[in-house]
Design a protein around this motif. Structure first.
Motif, PDB file in Angstrom:
ATOM      1  N   HIS A   2      -3.205   7.706  -5.620  1.00 31.35           N
ATOM      2  CA  HIS A   2      -2.693   6.639  -4.750  1.00 31.35           C
ATOM      3  C   HIS A   2      -1.294   6.984  -4.255  1.00 31.35           C
ATOM      4  N   ASP A   3      -0.444   7.454  -5.156  1.00 29.10           N
ATOM      5  CA  ASP A   3       0.931   7.818  -4.780  1.00 29.10           C
ATOM      6  C   ASP A   3       0.953   8.989  -3.797  1.00 29.10           C
ATOM      7  N   GLU A   4       0.067   9.967  -4.012  1.00 31.76           N
ATOM      8  CA  GLU A   4      -0.014  11.103  -3.094  1.00 31.76           C
ATOM      9  C   GLU A   4      -0.440  10.652  -1.707  1.00 31.76           C
ATOM     10  N   LEU A   5      -1.440   9.791  -1.645  1.00 33.06           N
ATOM     11  CA  LEU A   5      -1.904   9.274  -0.359  1.00 33.06           C
ATOM     12  C   LEU A   5      -0.796   8.487   0.337  1.00 33.06           C
ATOM     13  N   HIS A   6      -0.067   7.694  -0.429  1.00 29.62           N
ATOM     14  CA  HIS A   6       1.040   6.923   0.137  1.00 29.62           C
ATOM     15  C   HIS A   6       2.101   7.862   0.707  1.00 29.62           C
ATOM     16  N   HIS A   7       2.418   8.924  -0.005  1.00 25.22           N
ATOM     17  CA  HIS A   7       3.417   9.891   0.459  1.00 25.22           C
ATOM     18  C   HIS A   7       2.956  10.569   1.754  1.00 25.22           C
ATOM     19  N   ILE A   8       1.688  10.977   1.796  1.00 25.77           N
ATOM     20  CA  ILE A   8       1.145  11.627   2.998  1.00 25.77           C
ATOM     21  C   ILE A   8       1.180  10.664   4.180  1.00 25.77           C
ATOM     22  N   THR A   9       0.808   9.433   3.945  1.00 18.98           N
ATOM     23  CA  THR A   9       0.810   8.420   5.006  1.00 18.98           C
ATOM     24  C   THR A   9       2.222   8.189   5.524  1.00 18.98           C
ATOM     25  N   ASN A  44      -0.339  -1.342 -10.540  1.00 17.20           N
ATOM     26  CA  ASN A  44      -0.157  -2.711 -11.040  1.00 17.20           C
ATOM     27  C   ASN A  44      -1.480  -3.402 -11.312  1.00 17.20           C
ATOM     28  N   GLU A  45      -2.448  -3.173 -10.453  1.00 17.95           N
ATOM     29  CA  GLU A  45      -3.753  -3.817 -10.613  1.00 17.95           C
ATOM     30  C   GLU A  45      -4.517  -3.297 -11.837  1.00 17.95           C
ATOM     31  N   ASP A  81      -6.618   8.126 -19.005  1.00 16.61           N
ATOM     32  CA  ASP A  81      -6.402   9.290 -18.149  1.00 16.61           C
ATOM     33  C   ASP A  81      -6.936   9.031 -16.745  1.00 16.61           C
ATOM     34  N   ARG A  82      -8.103   8.414 -16.656  1.00 13.57           N
ATOM     35  CA  ARG A  82      -8.692   8.106 -15.344  1.00 13.57           C
ATOM     36  C   ARG A  82      -7.806   7.146 -14.552  1.00 13.57           C
ATOM     37  N   LEU A  83      -7.297   6.127 -15.244  1.00 15.25           N
ATOM     38  CA  LEU A  83      -6.417   5.162 -14.569  1.00 15.25           C
ATOM     39  C   LEU A  83      -5.109   5.809 -14.137  1.00 15.25           C
ATOM     40  N   VAL A  96      -3.459  -1.632 -20.755  1.00 14.49           N
ATOM     41  CA  VAL A  96      -2.956  -2.219 -22.001  1.00 14.49           C
ATOM     42  C   VAL A  96      -4.113  -2.417 -22.985  1.00 14.49           C
ATOM     43  N   GLN A  97      -5.243  -2.876 -22.500  1.00 18.31           N
ATOM     44  CA  GLN A  97      -6.410  -3.072 -23.369  1.00 18.31           C
ATOM     45  C   GLN A  97      -6.856  -1.753 -23.997  1.00 18.31           C
ATOM     46  N   HIS A  98      -6.882  -0.702 -23.195  1.00 15.35           N
ATOM     47  CA  HIS A  98      -7.314   0.598 -23.724  1.00 15.35           C
ATOM     48  C   HIS A  98      -6.259   1.199 -24.646  1.00 15.35           C
TER      49      HIS A  98
END
Length: 82
Positions: free
Chosen positions: A64-71, A8-9, A55-57, A15-17
């Motif tokens: 982030h999603d992987e880390l959230h899943h592991i946590t 979200n951040e 691609d980087r974003l 959108v700009q890119h």
């Protein structure tokens, strides 16, 4: 653009890119028709830079999603141990 692809951040930047990508494609087409090949190449570089940033974003969101899943998995395991 799929909003679930980015955090979200990062949506505003994505959108700009995305817009920059479409503008670059249009500029490439126009410059090619005009025979302005060096300008077309510069627009192609702009396009590539925007795609790289998208691609980087997107990769940032995946990590982030992987880390959230592991946590969450760790928390669930610890809660079940009690």
């Amino acid at each position: 653009m799929i909003t679930q692809t980015f955090k979200n951040e990062d949506l505003r930047k994505a959108v700009q890119h995305q817009r920059c990508s479409w503008n670059s494609i249009q500029a490439i087409e126009e410059r090619m028709e005009e025979g302005k090949y060096k300008e077309a190449m510069l627009s192609a570089v702009d396009l590539l830079n925007s795609i790289k940033e998208l691609d980087r974003l997107a990769e940032k969101k995946v990590k982030h999603d992987e880390l959230h899943h592991i946590t969450q998995t760790f928390v669930n395991v610890m809660m079940n141990r009690s």
